[in-house]
Design an enzyme around this catalytic site. Structure first.
Site, PDB file in Angstrom:
ATOM      1  N   ASP A  56      -0.189  97.689  80.919  1.00 37.40           N
ATOM      2  CA  ASP A  56       0.598  96.855  81.826  1.00 37.40           C
ATOM      3  C   ASP A  56       1.821  97.575  82.372  1.00 37.40           C
ATOM      4  O   ASP A  56       2.160  98.682  81.950  1.00 37.40           O
ATOM      5  CB  ASP A  56       1.024  95.565  81.105  1.00 37.40           C
ATOM      6  CG  ASP A  56       1.500  95.823  79.675  1.00 37.40           C
ATOM      7  OD1 ASP A  56       2.050  96.911  79.410  1.00 37.40           O
ATOM      8  OD2 ASP A  56       1.317  94.935  78.822  1.00 37.40           O
ATOM      9  N   ASN A 125       3.900  85.030  71.093  1.00 42.59           N
ATOM     10  CA  ASN A 125       3.106  83.872  71.512  1.00 42.59           C
ATOM     11  C   ASN A 125       1.612  84.195  71.567  1.00 42.59           C
ATOM     12  O   ASN A 125       0.821  83.418  72.097  1.00 42.59           O
ATOM     13  CB  ASN A 125       3.585  83.343  72.868  1.00 42.59           C
ATOM     14  CG  ASN A 125       3.455  84.379  73.986  1.00 42.59           C
ATOM     15  OD1 ASN A 125       2.935  85.480  73.775  1.00 42.59           O
ATOM     16  ND2 ASN A 125       3.933  84.032  75.171  1.00 42.59           N
ATOM     17  N   HIS A 127       0.254  86.941  73.047  1.00 40.32           N
ATOM     18  CA  HIS A 127      -0.217  87.708  74.193  1.00 40.32           C
ATOM     19  C   HIS A 127      -0.614  89.116  73.778  1.00 40.32           C
ATOM     20  O   HIS A 127      -0.063  89.709  72.858  1.00 40.32           O
ATOM     21  CB  HIS A 127       0.797  87.710  75.347  1.00 40.32           C
ATOM     22  CG  HIS A 127       2.035  88.524  75.118  1.00 40.32           C
ATOM     23  ND1 HIS A 127       3.293  87.961  75.103  1.00 40.32           N
ATOM     24  CD2 HIS A 127       2.232  89.855  74.930  1.00 40.32           C
ATOM     25  CE1 HIS A 127       4.190  88.908  74.916  1.00 40.32           C
ATOM     26  NE2 HIS A 127       3.571  90.069  74.804  1.00 40.32           N
ATOM     27  N   GLU A 132      -0.644  86.100  78.968  1.00 41.47           N
ATOM     28  CA  GLU A 132       0.098  85.021  78.331  1.00 41.47           C
ATOM     29  C   GLU A 132      -0.835  83.855  77.983  1.00 41.47           C
ATOM     30  O   GLU A 132      -1.939  83.744  78.525  1.00 41.47           O
ATOM     31  CB  GLU A 132       1.199  84.533  79.268  1.00 41.47           C
ATOM     32  CG  GLU A 132       2.239  85.589  79.640  1.00 41.47           C
ATOM     33  CD  GLU A 132       3.308  85.774  78.566  1.00 41.47           C
ATOM     34  OE1 GLU A 132       2.997  85.609  77.371  1.00 41.47           O
ATOM     35  OE2 GLU A 132       4.454  86.088  78.920  1.00 41.47           O
TER      36      GLU A 132
END
Length: 232
Positions: A56, A125, A127, A132
């Site tokens: 990313d 979370n 990811h 996400e």
């Protein structure tokens, strides 16, 4: 954790010198990259034929910004080993046309012949990359809106939370899952709950990393703190 992870990556390079490595950024893999550099400096590793594809990049950050992932990879690995920079690939955060950049990066990974070993960290979370929590799994590269929990977690790298990018380009779940091998590294008590959900919870896009339960070759390297919430 870093030593064990580096050993697994080194074995991949030694077994297949022209392998394609999927690489991750963030604080977790820094120690792993440091170990790989030490192996290279000792004459035990050769990166001259290795190709890489990063997961990313923040949207809107130029490569020379010290918080871009292009800058990160050069600082923590590329400039210290004999990899050819033309063999390294990272999404272009300055491309304003999201559809164009996502299509381009999907083609980059496809033209590499896929990823032999994908290194992953784990977000608080759930990811992986910047995929996400969502109501569905996205297959290809996408431009994502970062959730507040991710922005909060990343603010330590910036002078002020207002400077944290709100979007990023990321490999999709389908691309990650197409890697031949996956190496997930996790450390710290703060990741214990989400690691337990990733490994033992239901497979759901609300915990993106849970999809790894369906991959045929995943190795998880974690410290005791991160594993502290695992069922006995």
């Amino acid at each position: 954790m870093s030593r064990q992870a580096a050993n697994i990556i080194a074995a991949q390079i030694i077994t297949k010198p022209d392998c394609v490595l999927g690489l991750a950024t963030g604080s977790t893999p820094i120690g792993t990259y440091k170990r790989l550099i030490e192996m290279y400096q000792a004459g035990d590793l050769d990166f001259s034929e290795v190709k890489t594809a990063n997961l990313d990049e923040y949207r809107g950050l130029p490569r020379d910004n010290d918080q871009s992932y292009y800058y990160f990879m050069n600082q923590h690995l590329f400039q210290s080993v004999n990899i050819h920079l033309e063999n390294t690939n990272i999404p272009n955060g300055t491309e304003p046309d999201a559809e164009k950049e996502c299509s381009r990066y999907d083609k980059v990974v496809k033209d590499l012949g896929g990823v032999d070993l994908q290194l992953l960290g784990l977000g608080h979370n759930g990811h992986i990359g910047f995929n996400e929590p969502s109501d569905h799994f996205v297959k290809g590269t996408q431009c994502v809106d970062l959730q507040e929990s991710t922005i909060e977690a990343n603010k330590r790298f910036f002078e002020d939370i207002s400077m944290v990018p709100r979007q990023a380009y990321t490999m999709g779940i389908g691309t990650i899952m197409s890697a031949k091998k996956i190496l997930l590294i996790v450390n710290g008590e703060g990741k214990a709950d989400i690691l337990a959900k990733t490994i033992c919870g239901p497979i759901t896009p609300k915990v993106p990393a849970s999809i790894l339960q369906m991959h045929p070759d995943v190795t998880i390297v974690a410290d005791e703190a991160a594993l502290s919430k695992m069922p006995k």
